[in-house]
Each structure stands twice: as C-alpha cells, then as structure tokens.
Design a protein around this motif. Structure first.
Motif, mmCIF file in Angstrom:
data_model
loop_
_atom_site.group_PDB
_atom_site.id
_atom_site.type_symbol
_atom_site.label_atom_id
_atom_site.label_comp_id
_atom_site.label_asym_id
_atom_site.label_seq_id
_atom_site.Cartn_x
_atom_site.Cartn_y
_atom_site.Cartn_z
ATOM 1 N N ARG A 1 -8.168 -1.550 4.729
ATOM 2 C CA ARG A 1 -8.627 -2.021 3.357
ATOM 3 C C ARG A 1 -10.111 -2.712 3.134
ATOM 4 O O ARG A 1 -10.757 -2.416 2.485
ATOM 5 C CB ARG A 1 -7.591 -3.079 2.830
ATOM 6 C CG ARG A 1 -6.393 -2.175 2.160
ATOM 7 C CD ARG A 1 -5.259 -3.325 1.692
ATOM 8 N NE ARG A 1 -4.351 -2.509 0.602
ATOM 9 C CZ ARG A 1 -3.273 -3.296 0.200
ATOM 10 N NH1 ARG A 1 -3.025 -4.344 0.702
ATOM 11 N NH2 ARG A 1 -2.403 -2.524 -0.653
ATOM 12 N N LEU B 1 0.807 -1.300 -0.048
ATOM 13 C CA LEU B 1 0.032 -0.048 0.162
ATOM 14 C C LEU B 1 0.812 1.105 -0.028
ATOM 15 O O LEU B 1 0.791 2.025 -0.754
ATOM 16 C CB LEU B 1 -1.049 0.082 1.154
ATOM 17 C CG LEU B 1 -1.755 1.323 1.264
ATOM 18 C CD1 LEU B 1 -3.180 0.862 1.787
ATOM 19 C CD2 LEU B 1 -1.281 2.417 2.127
ATOM 20 N N ASP C 1 -6.861 1.867 -1.611
ATOM 21 C CA ASP C 1 -5.833 2.143 -1.158
ATOM 22 C C ASP C 1 -5.694 4.089 -1.041
ATOM 23 O O ASP C 1 -5.101 4.400 0.096
ATOM 24 C CB ASP C 1 -4.576 1.797 -1.893
ATOM 25 C CG ASP C 1 -4.310 0.216 -1.434
ATOM 26 O OD1 ASP C 1 -5.091 -0.355 -0.969
ATOM 27 O OD2 ASP C 1 -3.334 -0.241 -2.313
ATOM 28 N N ARG D 1 -8.073 -1.425 -6.673
ATOM 29 C CA ARG D 1 -7.122 -1.245 -5.605
ATOM 30 C C ARG D 1 -6.553 0.069 -5.349
ATOM 31 O O ARG D 1 -6.507 0.495 -3.996
ATOM 32 C CB ARG D 1 -6.116 -2.249 -5.900
ATOM 33 C CG ARG D 1 -4.880 -2.103 -4.857
ATOM 34 C CD ARG D 1 -5.215 -2.562 -3.485
ATOM 35 N NE ARG D 1 -5.881 -3.562 -3.004
ATOM 36 C CZ ARG D 1 -5.087 -4.664 -2.725
ATOM 37 N NH1 ARG D 1 -4.075 -4.659 -2.695
ATOM 38 N NH2 ARG D 1 -5.994 -5.761 -2.513
#
Length: 377
Positions: free
Chosen positions: A170, A53, A210, A206
């Motif tokens: 997350r 991340l 993130d 993602r």
C-alpha cells in the motif's frame, strides 16, 4: 457416488464434480465471502490490514460493486493492451532465458522459479501497472506473503506476514499514484487515476491503491505457478514434450492441458445466499461451499482418461480461472505468458532436464514450486 462432502470441522461443503463446481461459480445465488462475511467470521479483522484489503477488494465483492470495479480494471486488460504486452513478454522471456543459460553454462543446475518463473510475470504485471523495472525484485517476497490470505485456514504467522506485506505494498502504490498524478503514463495506474480524479465518485483513493495491490499479487503469483508447472509437466512426459517440439502449434494446447492436469489455484469459496440444491444436497442459506477446481478438472464425466497428460486433448474445458462473474480478468494474459515461455524454452534448450527433486510450496490452495532445479545440457 457422492459428489458433495460436508466437513464439520471446516464447516464447508466440498464440491468435486465439474458440473457442480461450474453451476455454483456461475449461479448468482452463490456469493464470494465479502467484508460483511469477514466482519461476522473474523471479529478481529480490523487488526489486520490484509483482511481489510482482501475482503473489500474486487476479488471479494458481490453484485453491482463487483461489476463497477471489474469494469474499471478491465480497461487495463483491453485487446490493444494485451497485444502490446506480447512483444514485451517475448523480450523479457528471451532476456531471462539468456540469464538461465549463463547460470547453467558450466553444466550445473539452476532454479527455474528463481531465474525465470517468478521474474517473468512480475515484469509483465509491473509494465501493465507502471512499476519501475528496478522495483520488480522486491515484489516476489511481498506477493508471496500477501497471498497467504488465499489459504483456507490461516495461522497467526500467515496473518502477520500478510499484514506486513499489504502495508508495504500500500505504501509503494500510494507513492506511485502520487507520481502518476503529475506524470501520467500509458499504464493501469494512470488509467484508474483518471477515473478517480474525474470526481464522479466511481473509485475512491483506497480502492485505487488496493486494486493495484490486488492486480499485482493476483497477476503474478498464479502465473508464476503456471510457468513452473508447465515446464515440470512436459519434462515429466517426454513423449508429450517431443510432440510439442515437433509441432509448435500444440504449445497453446499444452498450456491448457497443464491448467487442467496440475491446476495452479486448487479451490475457491462461495456462500449460499439462500437454500440451494447442488448435486442432490441442499446447501443452507449462509452455507460455505468450496469448489475444488483441481478435482473438477479431472472429473471423468468431463474429461476422458482424466489422469493422463495429453497435449492432443481436444475441446478441453477447464475451471482453472474460475467461471461466472469472478472469471479471472488476466486469464488471457496468463495463457499468453505460458505459451510464450513454453515455446521458447523448449525450442532453445533441447536437452533441458530436471536436476534433482523439486520442492513444492507448502500450501493448500496454490499448487506451485518453491524450487525447480534444471540443467540445460
């Protein structure tokens, strides 16, 4: 007098002068350590969700990829949104100060950081992102654990805490994104989701999740530090506090002086993309540079009488929010939160005072309080 210090054990060049730090931060030949760097320097990074991340986030991307993410996230920090948030900041601050007043009504001490310093920026970032108020409390510990990645040297415990926090965050934001798909709102999550679902490949799933994690953690950890530092600095300088109480127009200047005098983020790293001379020293290609922002903010060549805390200081220029392409997107919001808090707490509690020694956070990179006991009478 040397201004560039190479440390062999850490393999980094420390910069302490304002001019040198600023030059590096704005120079495109100095890059942030990104995922490619992480793959070389942290071979086991795939075992750490936090590394994936952190080093692929907007905070650690360079060039066009950084510009793309920054432009998209910047939509959530528009002037309209900031103006709308000020009313919220004022309301939340008053509510938290009510709670602080109740906790100290019997003459006893209460921890400013626990009751005000952390809850205020968490609530503000929560509203910006679209987090339900009932979920705010859980983010304090998660944000603190995730921020261990900001340390220049990380222990196995740091990695473990950061990995667990990132996994939990997350999971939370994945669920929030799913809810916003069916019920959009006026928040950053919905703004970024609209970009994601436009289908033009500008933001992956993602990256969306993130980015929300990064905005939350970066947005409240450093601001919570600033709030505690501001209150402590003014209480430690009663003459300066008296000026602020007599002349409320000095509040923004007081916040700026706190950012200079007791910098929340102490340092930040860059990597030389080619051989570059800084302060008379050649930094080799691939060399690691640590700009010590706290030292730069007290550079006597930049600030007259730099160790003196003065709310009357004029034309002060600080590197507390970095500079160049990675200048903090939330700088204006953090300054506004600091000004609202300082203005309200010292006008409401005229006898606010320390109640014993505070406890500083055990951190190299972040200047903050874990415990700041105060009394109001």
């Amino acid at each position: 007098m040397r201004s560039v210090y190479y440390n062999d054990s850490l393999d980094t060049y420390f910069l302490t002068r304002f001019a040198d730090c600023q030059a590096v931060l704005v120079d495109p030949d100095f890059l942030v350590p990104d995922l490619d760097w992480c793959a070389r320097e942290v071979p086991a990074w795939r075992e750490h969700p936090a590394a994936g991340l952190f080093y692929s986030s907007m905070l650690r991307r360079n060039g066009s990829e950084h510009e793309r993410l920054r432009r998209l996230v910047g939509r959530g920090f528009s002037a309209r949104r900031a103006a709308a948030l000020r009313t919220s900041v004022e309301g939340v601050t008053d509510t938290l100060l009510d709670r602080f007043a109740d906790a100290t009504a019997d003459g006893g001490a209460a921890d400013f950081q626990e009751l005000v310093g952390y809850p205020l920026p968490v609530a503000v970032m929560g509203e910006l992102i679209g987090v339900s108020p009932e979920d705010h409390e859980r983010f304090h510990g998660l944000g603190r654990d995730a921020s261990r990645l900001l340390e220049p040297v990380r222990t196995p415990e740091d990695w473990g805490r950061a990995d667990e926090a990132v996994a939990a965050l997350r999971e939370y934001f994945t669920a929030l994104v799913d809810r916003r798909r069916s019920r959009p709102a006026d928040d950053l999550t919905s703004t970024l989701l609209a970009v994601r679902d436009a289908g033009d490949g500008r933001l992956t799933e993602r990256e969306l999740v993130d980015t929300l994690v990064l905005v939350l953690v970066a947005g409240f950890e450093t601001t919570a530090s600033l709030l505690g530092l501001a209150v402590f600095a003014l209480l430690s300088h009663p003459g300066q506090l008296a000026l602020v109480q007599e002349r409320p127009e000095l509040v923004p200047a007081a916040v700026e002086e706190v950012l200079r005098w007791d910098t929340p983020v102490q340092m930040t790293e860059r990597i030389a993309a080619r051989d570059v001379k800084v302060g008379g020293v050649t930094i080799p290609e691939g060399g690691n540079v640590t700009t010590v922002l706290a030292a730069a903010n007290r550079d006597p060549d930049q600030h007259t009488d730099p160790d003196t805390f003065s709310v009357l200081r004029r034309d002060s220029k600080v590197l507390s929010f970095s500079a160049g392409p990675h200048y903090c997107l939330g700088a204006a919001l953090a300054r506004m939160e600091g000004a609202v808090l300082v203005g309200r707490i010292f006008s409401r509690f005229r006898k606010l005072a320390p109640a014993g020694p505070p406890v500083r956070r055990a951190s190299i990179s972040l200047r903050s309080f874990d415990y700041l006991p105060l009394v109001t009478t």
